[in-house]
Design an enzyme around this catalytic site. Structure first.
Site, PDB file in Angstrom:
ATOM      1  N   HIS A  34       0.813  -1.330   0.011  1.00 43.67           N
ATOM      2  CA  HIS A  34       0.053   0.011  -0.068  1.00 43.67           C
ATOM      3  C   HIS A  34       0.831   1.258   0.037  1.00 43.67           C
ATOM      4  O   HIS A  34       0.748   2.035   0.779  1.00 43.67           O
ATOM      5  CB  HIS A  34      -0.924  -0.033   1.263  1.00 43.67           C
ATOM      6  CG  HIS A  34      -0.788  -0.275   2.501  1.00 43.67           C
ATOM      7  ND1 HIS A  34       0.153   0.268   3.023  1.00 43.67           N
ATOM      8  CD2 HIS A  34      -1.204  -1.085   3.339  1.00 43.67           C
ATOM      9  CE1 HIS A  34       0.324  -0.284   4.463  1.00 43.67           C
ATOM     10  NE2 HIS A  34      -0.815  -0.965   4.511  1.00 43.67           N
ATOM     11  N   HIS A  42      -4.418  -9.070  14.671  1.00 45.23           N
ATOM     12  CA  HIS A  42      -4.507  -7.659  14.122  1.00 45.23           C
ATOM     13  C   HIS A  42      -5.308  -8.016  12.806  1.00 45.23           C
ATOM     14  O   HIS A  42      -5.050  -9.256  12.162  1.00 45.23           O
ATOM     15  CB  HIS A  42      -3.050  -7.294  13.689  1.00 45.23           C
ATOM     16  CG  HIS A  42      -2.886  -6.126  12.581  1.00 45.23           C
ATOM     17  ND1 HIS A  42      -3.934  -5.194  12.674  1.00 45.23           N
ATOM     18  CD2 HIS A  42      -1.908  -5.680  11.550  1.00 45.23           C
ATOM     19  CE1 HIS A  42      -3.513  -4.377  11.706  1.00 45.23           C
ATOM     20  NE2 HIS A  42      -2.392  -4.538  11.117  1.00 45.23           N
ATOM     21  N   GLU A  54      -5.589  -6.528   9.873  1.00 45.77           N
ATOM     22  CA  GLU A  54      -5.379  -6.081   8.599  1.00 45.77           C
ATOM     23  C   GLU A  54      -5.254  -7.385   7.552  1.00 45.77           C
ATOM     24  O   GLU A  54      -4.796  -8.415   7.898  1.00 45.77           O
ATOM     25  CB  GLU A  54      -4.088  -5.285   8.387  1.00 45.77           C
ATOM     26  CG  GLU A  54      -4.130  -4.465   7.100  1.00 45.77           C
ATOM     27  CD  GLU A  54      -3.120  -3.546   7.031  1.00 45.77           C
ATOM     28  OE1 GLU A  54      -2.143  -3.223   8.036  1.00 45.77           O
ATOM     29  OE2 GLU A  54      -2.858  -2.655   6.036  1.00 45.77           O
ATOM     30  N   ASP A  93      -3.476  -8.644   5.379  1.00 49.03           N
ATOM     31  CA  ASP A  93      -2.090  -9.439   5.172  1.00 49.03           C
ATOM     32  C   ASP A  93      -2.258 -10.557   6.191  1.00 49.03           C
ATOM     33  O   ASP A  93      -1.316 -11.610   6.153  1.00 49.03           O
ATOM     34  CB  ASP A  93      -0.748  -8.762   5.125  1.00 49.03           C
ATOM     35  CG  ASP A  93      -0.807  -7.495   6.269  1.00 49.03           C
ATOM     36  OD1 ASP A  93      -1.690  -7.222   6.690  1.00 49.03           O
ATOM     37  OD2 ASP A  93       0.308  -7.283   6.542  1.00 49.03           O
ATOM     38  N   HIS A 151      -0.780  -0.807  14.852  1.00 45.02           N
ATOM     39  CA  HIS A 151      -1.139   0.676  14.252  1.00 45.02           C
ATOM     40  C   HIS A 151      -2.680   0.631  13.653  1.00 45.02           C
ATOM     41  O   HIS A 151      -2.980   1.573  13.032  1.00 45.02           O
ATOM     42  CB  HIS A 151      -0.075   0.636  12.978  1.00 45.02           C
ATOM     43  CG  HIS A 151      -0.464  -0.252  11.857  1.00 45.02           C
ATOM     44  ND1 HIS A 151      -0.755   0.166  10.524  1.00 45.02           N
ATOM     45  CD2 HIS A 151      -0.369  -1.643  11.894  1.00 45.02           C
ATOM     46  CE1 HIS A 151      -0.887  -0.687   9.749  1.00 45.02           C
ATOM     47  NE2 HIS A 151      -0.633  -1.686  10.446  1.00 45.02           N
ATOM     48  N   ASP A 179       2.250  -6.481  13.950  1.00 45.15           N
ATOM     49  CA  ASP A 179       3.325  -5.569  12.964  1.00 45.15           C
ATOM     50  C   ASP A 179       4.461  -5.158  13.640  1.00 45.15           C
ATOM     51  O   ASP A 179       5.573  -4.901  13.016  1.00 45.15           O
ATOM     52  CB  ASP A 179       2.276  -4.673  12.328  1.00 45.15           C
ATOM     53  CG  ASP A 179       1.499  -4.981  11.292  1.00 45.15           C
ATOM     54  OD1 ASP A 179       1.733  -6.315  10.817  1.00 45.15           O
ATOM     55  OD2 ASP A 179       0.806  -4.448  11.000  1.00 45.15           O
ATOM     56  N   TYR A 208      10.450  -0.021   8.081  1.00 48.52           N
ATOM     57  CA  TYR A 208       9.186  -0.385   8.604  1.00 48.52           C
ATOM     58  C   TYR A 208       8.674   0.508   9.586  1.00 48.52           C
ATOM     59  O   TYR A 208       7.535   0.998   9.116  1.00 48.52           O
ATOM     60  CB  TYR A 208       9.069  -1.852   9.093  1.00 48.52           C
ATOM     61  CG  TYR A 208       7.901  -2.637   9.145  1.00 48.52           C
ATOM     62  CD1 TYR A 208       7.322  -3.337   8.302  1.00 48.52           C
ATOM     63  CD2 TYR A 208       7.427  -2.127  10.316  1.00 48.52           C
ATOM     64  CE1 TYR A 208       5.980  -3.796   8.421  1.00 48.52           C
ATOM     65  CE2 TYR A 208       5.838  -2.966  10.574  1.00 48.52           C
ATOM     66  CZ  TYR A 208       5.339  -3.362   9.425  1.00 48.52           C
ATOM     67  OH  TYR A 208       4.112  -4.056   9.563  1.00 48.52           O
ATOM     68  N   HIS A 216       5.946  -9.994  10.612  1.00 46.93           N
ATOM     69  CA  HIS A 216       6.611  -9.971   9.305  1.00 46.93           C
ATOM     70  C   HIS A 216       8.177  -9.956   9.571  1.00 46.93           C
ATOM     71  O   HIS A 216       8.561  -9.335  10.580  1.00 46.93           O
ATOM     72  CB  HIS A 216       6.437  -8.475   8.635  1.00 46.93           C
ATOM     73  CG  HIS A 216       4.983  -8.185   8.294  1.00 46.93           C
ATOM     74  ND1 HIS A 216       4.242  -8.693   7.143  1.00 46.93           N
ATOM     75  CD2 HIS A 216       4.112  -7.191   8.739  1.00 46.93           C
ATOM     76  CE1 HIS A 216       3.180  -8.181   6.797  1.00 46.93           C
ATOM     77  NE2 HIS A 216       2.949  -7.177   7.985  1.00 46.93           N
TER      78      HIS A 216
HETATM   79 FE1  FEO Z   1      -0.835  -3.798   9.514  1.00 43.54          FE
HETATM   80 FE2  FEO Z   1       0.869  -6.631   8.682  1.00 43.54          FE
HETATM   81  O1  FEO Z   1      -0.583  -5.524   8.717  1.00 43.54           O
END
Ligand code: FEO
Length: 401
Positions: free
Chosen positions: A28, A82, A84, A86, A148, A167, A195, A228
């Site tokens: 993104h 989380h 999101e 991903d 976040h 994250d 990051y 990640h």
């Molecule tokens: Fe905020 Fe890795 O997604």
């Protein structure tokens, strides 16, 4: 093919069962030249538990890794740290394929997941500092709202001293190595900083509060397992210290000059300002935003004390790539910056005031009204640019002390 995906044991009861996305190059708006991973973790407790899932197209890779240890259908619980996509993109498919007894998320996460995926499955909200029993061990939860996303939380497995940090403390890095000590630390710090600058920076005040909260809880942590990149086991103190430093956003003797140029006039001005800054011992990063990605500019701004922005006027506006980068940086809310605007024009010099307005909106403290040059800067104009560099340097000297 899928049989080649194996789980990796990361502590006595925990396996990494995530996916490696070698070729993602844009997250993104954040450029990811080295790909990423979506980390999911399997806890081998009486109640087999999956912590987080992966991006939707990687569901088979994750299930395959799980299958190398247990039958995925035996998983009782899923915890989503989380929402999101991903990390939850594969959640609906995983629920459908394994039919877990229970799915847990934070209070905000429970509603976000329901809304996002219009799931029929009940998502059970867990409380900040609450816990659940997996039979022979417990999982506890720490809300990390706005780090976040509003739903974000950490999960802690006391039995193995593992903190699953979603994250936070992560990085976009695809690798076949799973641990920090398998990789070069300076390289990891660069990736973690990139990051932080592109994902976590807007919430820096909350990072400081969270670090205090976690320190106050006196958790024993042997492994920090983010969603990640590699897990931290050797350099946990180092990554916590870096987060504290980045979140602090203390001014430094470093200036970022970002600019665009059409016929090299604005570029000549940028170079003269850089010379002025450099003459006073300031470290300078000069970045043409037509050649540098916005997320690389964000990385450089992370530990800078000054942001100086140049734009030619194009059709009564600042140059589009400067507007792009300023919009991106504004959203990231860097703090404690001084700065200035500059640029060149042909018949209307609107860009200068537009850049000044953008910098003011970012709460960058302007050292003066900036420099606008018609056509091509002459020796006098370049001298004024050099002096602007000196002025910014002197201001930084005062700020840094
Ligand atoms: Fe905020 Fe890795 O997604």
């Amino acid at each position: 093919m899928e049989d080649v995906y194996k789980a990796v044991k990361v502590s006595e009861h925990v396996y990494w069962v995530g996916a490696i996305d070698w070729n993602i190059r844009d997250f993104h708006g954040y450029t990811t030249p080295r790909g990423s991973t979506y980390n999911a973790y399997l806890v081998l407790a009486d109640k087999l538990t999956l912590i987080d899932t992966v991006k939707a197209p990687f569901i088979n890779e994750m299930l395959s890794r799980i299958s190398s240890v247990i039958d995925p259908g035996d998983i009782s619980y899923i915890v989503s740290n989380h929402s999101e996509m991903d990390h939850t993109g594969a959640l609906p498919g995983t629920i459908e394929r394994i039919g877990p007894e229970k799915v847990f998320a934070s209070t905000m996460g429970a509603s976000t997941i329901k809304e996002h995926f219009q799931l029929e499955q009940e998502i059970i909200p867990v409380k900040d500092r609450g816990s659940i029993s997996l039979g022979n061990m417990d999982l506890s939860f720490i809300e990390t709202r706005m780090l976040h996303w509003p739903d974000s939380m950490f999960t802690y497995l006391e039995k193995d001293r593992v903190l699953f940090s979603q994250d936070a403390f992560g990085m976009h890095l695809a690798s076949s190595q799973r641990f920090d000590d398998d990789l070069d630390l300076a390289f990891l710090e660069y990736e973690a900083a990139t990051y932080y600058a592109n994902i976590i920076l807007p919430y820096s005040p909350l990072v400081l509060k969270l670090l205090n909260k976690v320190a106050g809880m006196k958790l024993d942590i042997d492994l920090v397992a983010p969603d990640h990149g590699p897990m931290w086991r050797k350099n946990i103190g180092r990554i916590l210290g870096l987060y504290s430093m980045w979140a602090g956003q203390k001014p430094t003797k470093k200036a970022v000059i970002m600019y665009a140029t059409m016929w090299h006039s604005t570029e000549s001005m940028a170079e003269a300002i850089a010379e002025g800054l450099g003459s006073k011992g300031i470290s300078v990063r000069l970045m043409d935003v037509n050649k540098s990605h916005r997320s690389d500019v964000a990385y450089e701004v992370l530990d800078a004390g000054a942001l100086v922005v140049g734009s030619p006027t194009l059709n009564n506006n600042m140059f589009p790539t400067v507007a792009d980068c300023l919009t991106y940086l504004k959203g990231l809310r860097p703090r404690n910056l001084v700065g200035a605007a500059f640029g060149s024009y042909g018949w209307s010099g609107d860009a200068l005031e537009q850049v000044n307005d953008a910098l003011r909106a970012m709460k960058v403290e302007l050292v003066d009204e900036g420099i606008n040059v018609k056509y091509v800067p002459d020796a006098d104009a370049l001298e004024r640019c050099f002096s602007l560099g000196v002025k910014i340097a002197e201001r930084l000297e005062k700020e840094v002390g």
